[in-house]
Design a protein around this motif. Structure first.
Motif, short mmCIF file in Angstrom:
data_model
loop_
_atom_site.label_atom_id
_atom_site.label_comp_id
_atom_site.label_asym_id
_atom_site.label_seq_id
_atom_site.Cartn_x
_atom_site.Cartn_y
_atom_site.Cartn_z
N SER A 273 0.82 -1.22 0.00
CA SER A 273 0.00 0.00 0.00
C SER A 273 0.86 1.27 0.00
O SER A 273 0.38 2.33 -0.36
CB SER A 273 -0.93 0.00 1.22
N GLU A 274 2.11 1.16 0.43
CA GLU A 274 2.96 2.35 0.49
C GLU A 274 3.83 2.53 -0.75
O GLU A 274 4.55 3.52 -0.87
CB GLU A 274 3.85 2.28 1.74
N PRO B 109 3.07 3.24 -4.02
CA PRO B 109 2.86 4.41 -4.89
C PRO B 109 3.46 5.70 -4.31
O PRO B 109 4.03 6.50 -5.05
CB PRO B 109 1.34 4.51 -4.97
N LYS B 110 3.35 5.87 -2.99
CA LYS B 110 3.88 7.07 -2.35
C LYS B 110 5.42 7.07 -2.37
O LYS B 110 6.05 8.10 -2.56
CB LYS B 110 3.36 7.12 -0.91
N ALA B 111 5.99 5.90 -2.18
CA ALA B 111 7.46 5.80 -2.12
C ALA B 111 8.10 5.95 -3.50
O ALA B 111 9.29 6.27 -3.61
CB ALA B 111 7.85 4.46 -1.50
N THR C 93 8.96 7.85 -6.00
CA THR C 93 9.11 9.25 -6.44
C THR C 93 9.98 9.32 -7.69
O THR C 93 10.76 8.41 -7.98
CB THR C 93 9.77 10.09 -5.34
N GLU D 59 0.31 6.64 -12.30
CA GLU D 59 1.74 6.77 -12.02
C GLU D 59 2.60 6.65 -13.28
O GLU D 59 3.67 7.26 -13.35
CB GLU D 59 2.19 5.72 -10.99
N ARG E 150 -2.59 1.39 -6.35
CA ARG E 150 -2.73 2.12 -5.08
C ARG E 150 -4.08 1.82 -4.41
O ARG E 150 -4.26 2.07 -3.23
CB ARG E 150 -2.56 3.62 -5.28
#
Lengths: 319, 336
Positions: free
Chosen positions: A164-165, A167-169, A171, A215, B173
């Protein structure tokens, strides 16, 4: 003639690593040279050991005995039971190995598994892992994990984090940095003149034009465009599900993956036994077997040396 | 009694008609089932020309006549597209309309008991949408036409190894937020039912983890502890042969080694990566959750090789074999 010797760190003597040295030596003694940095008394009595004081002596010893670059480690080997008193020596073995590889006295470094908690307890080890410690010793900011077998190389851009993390990670900066490191290392350490990198998308069907995630459009494609202007040969973002069959694999030297299992599912499903863990971005080539200390089977003959042998072969330039 | 199998040619611009001609060229196929071709005679004939074979068809009124006893291959003839409107290797509205109309006919013939189930050669999703498909995909379209309101999912299979997935065509996501015990149960029950309906008495099912190393005891994600482990435990208590959650980088090796029959995956690429690298040309998709047996090769219309005569019939043949198994075991599997 220049001898190329792979320096091998002893890892945690309580782990399975040292059990695998003898079978690895028997398999490789006529093909390459390595030297274990550790305590000869920790090896089983039935394997011949040749103690050396300088790594250049390893080549003469290798055909007859396991070359061991002497490092005094307090106490006997206690399989399955990490000894706090041995923790500083475990780190010392890594420091010596890194130094030999960085100075060119060793041609590459192969590390046996360590156990972070045992090192934290016994030597106040504060690095998140083996790899980060090597990066610290070499003075580099970032390194890249690559898994390689003779038929596939994969690089997970994000690694040990919840799905779950991811996409945020993921960069632009991280992606760009890690692709650059990969590109450079494939040239310098793998002798690939113009590496062809295939980049997977994050989402199903690589997002299908934004219908199943953005993304690819917002992060991955702009990074690839930038890197192409630097002369890096990149394809993608590509649908991950069609990236790993044999015809697709023929089109690239390494696949850049967005998360752990996107990289690990294909390499383990295709080639479970021969996967080797490689660290890119260090000033030298570092490999390690694709398993941990396996305390539960340490000291028995149940450890499987296949991955260590593959890691040594790769470090020794045999693959 | 032999299964009565309907076959539709899929998108006429793709490799579908060629694959059907190649499938029918094998006498063993004819021996396994009574086959009713559904669609335009000229499409099947064009496929045979590309495949370098001939196809001898007897037009029938499948609802009114005893089509099974007719000589040659029975054809439920339709006019869905003018031959001049077929543009090989292109996304076209006409191709999409043709595919949807034969699909409608195949569903109706199955519901009416004229055939027991059907195989469709590949559709082109873009053509289907141009041709009027308002749903995400053909499975959702079929489900609505057949009045299905319960859980449906594409199932993929290769060489006896099956996968289903808890989430499918959604952004990565969004995956973790959608995983729930209920959805895991639905996915496991669905694949269990379909496998029993294809002839396995007690399918062995492993559930894949969501996170790397199955979350490493919560260090890399908590969904295993919070959702997947309890979900699997409850299923195991019902005497199903289900276990997990297993790290996804090794769970497919269990299937390769035939220790298990099926892997329930959490997201699209988790299973699709493994299946497609193991047998890109042989994968089959079964439309899970429908009241009738429907199977198709997992690959697409392959416009890059359409019309060249080089398409590999392997996946189509595998889909046909699975469909025959499903028809034969359908009632038995449903009752178990």
């Amino acid at each position: 003639m220049t001898q190329t010797t792979v320096a091998v760190t002893c890892g945690d003597p309580a782990g399975v690593g040292l059990d695998l040295i003898a079978p690895a030596w028997r398999a490789l003694r006529d093909e390459m040279v390595f030297a274990l940095i550790g305590d000869p008394s920790h090896l089983p009595p039935d394997v011949p050991v040749g103690i050396i004081t300088d790594i250049s002596q390893a080549a003469c010893v290798m055909p007859h005995a396991v070359p061991v670059l002497l490092l005094d480690i307090p106490g006997p080997r206690c399989p399955g039971n990490p000894q706090a008193a041995q923790a500083p020596s475990i780190l010392r073995s890594i420091e010596i190995g890194a130094k030999l590889a960085q100075s060119g006295k060793a041609s590459a470094l192969c590390t046996l598994p360590i156990h972070k908690q045992a090192l934290a307890k016994g030597a106040d080890f504060r690095h998140p892992g083996h790899t980060e410690f090597l990066a610290y010793l070499a003075g580099v900011d970032d390194v890249v994990m690559m898994l390689a077998s003779p038929i596939l190389r994969v690089i997970p851009i994000t690694i040990h984090i919840p799905l779950s993390e991811v996409p945020k990670a993921l960069t632009s900066a991280l992606l760009k940095r890690r692709i650059r490191i990969t590109h450079t290392a494939l040239i310098q350490q793998f002798g690939i003149t113009a590496p062809r990198l295939a980049v997977a998308g994050l989402n199903p069907h690589a997002g299908e034009g934004g219908r199943m995630g953005r993304e690819e459009i917002d992060v991955i494609s702009p990074v690839l465009d930038d890197l192409r202007t630097e002369g890096i040969n990149l394809s993608g973002p590509l649908s991950a599900d069609t990236l790993f069959h044999s015809a697709a694999r023929a089109g690239y030297d390494a696949a850049i993956c967005m998360y752990h299992d996107q990289a690990l599912v294909p390499i383990k499903t295709l080639d479970f036994d021969r996967g080797v863990n490689i660290t890119l971005g260090l000033p030298y080539l570092r490999t390690s077997p694709d398993h941990g200390t396996a305390f539960d089977i340490a000291g028995t003959d149940r450890g499987n040396p296949t991955s260590l042998i593959a890691a040594l072969r790769l470090a020794g330039g045999l693959e | 009694m032999k299964p009565k199998i309907g076959i539709i040619p899929g998108d006429p611009s793709g490799i579908g008609p060629e694959l059907i001609a190649k499938l029918l060229a094998d006498d063993a196929v004819d021996a396994m089932a009574d086959i009713l071709l559904i669609g335009d005679a000229h499409i099947f004939e064009a496929g045979a020309t590309i495949a370098g074979t001939t196809i001898a068809m007897t037009p029938v009124d499948a609802r009114a006549e005893d089509w099974v006893s007719k000589p040659l291959c029975a054809l439920h003839a339709m006019q869905t597209v003018d031959p001049d409107d077929i543009r090989p290797a292109e996304v076209t509205k006409e191709g999409g309309i043709s595919a949807l109309r034969t699909l409608d006919a195949a569903m109706a013939l199955t519901q009416d008991g004229v055939i027991d189930g059907f195989l469709f050669a590949p559709f082109n999703k873009a053509s289907l949408h141009l041709g009027g498909l308002g749903h995400d995909d053909e499975l959702h379209y079929m489900a609505e036409k057949l009045g299905v309101t319960t859980y449906i999912s594409e199932l993929n299979t290769l060489d006896g190894m099956w996968t289903s997935r808890v989430t499918s065509h959604i952004p990565l996501r969004d995956v973790a937020g959608v995983i729930s015990e209920k959805r895991v149960h639905e996915a496991v029950y669905l694949i269990d039912t379909v496998l029993r309906r294809s002839g396995l008495a007690r399918p062995r099912i492993s559930v894949a983890a969501l996170n790397p190393h199955a979350g490493d005891n919560g260090n890399f994600g908590s969904e295993e502890i919070d959702i997947l482990i309890p979900a699997v435990q409850k299923l195991a208590e019902t005497q199903m042969a289900v276990d997990g959650p297993w790290p996804s980088d090794t769970v497919f090796l269990k299937a390769v080694a035939k220790e298990i029959d099926a892997v329930v995956t959490m997201y699209h690429d988790q299973g699709q990566i493994a299946l497609k690298l193991l047998g890109f040309d042989r994968g089959v998709t079964v439309q899970g959750g429908l009241p009738i047996p429907v199977a198709t090769p997992a690959h697409g219309t392959a416009f890059d090789i359409a019309g060249k005569g080089v398409a590999d019939v392997g996946a189509t043949r595998a889909a046909f074999d699975i469909l025959c198994d499903m028809v034969t075991n359908w009632e038995k599997g449903a009752a178990a």
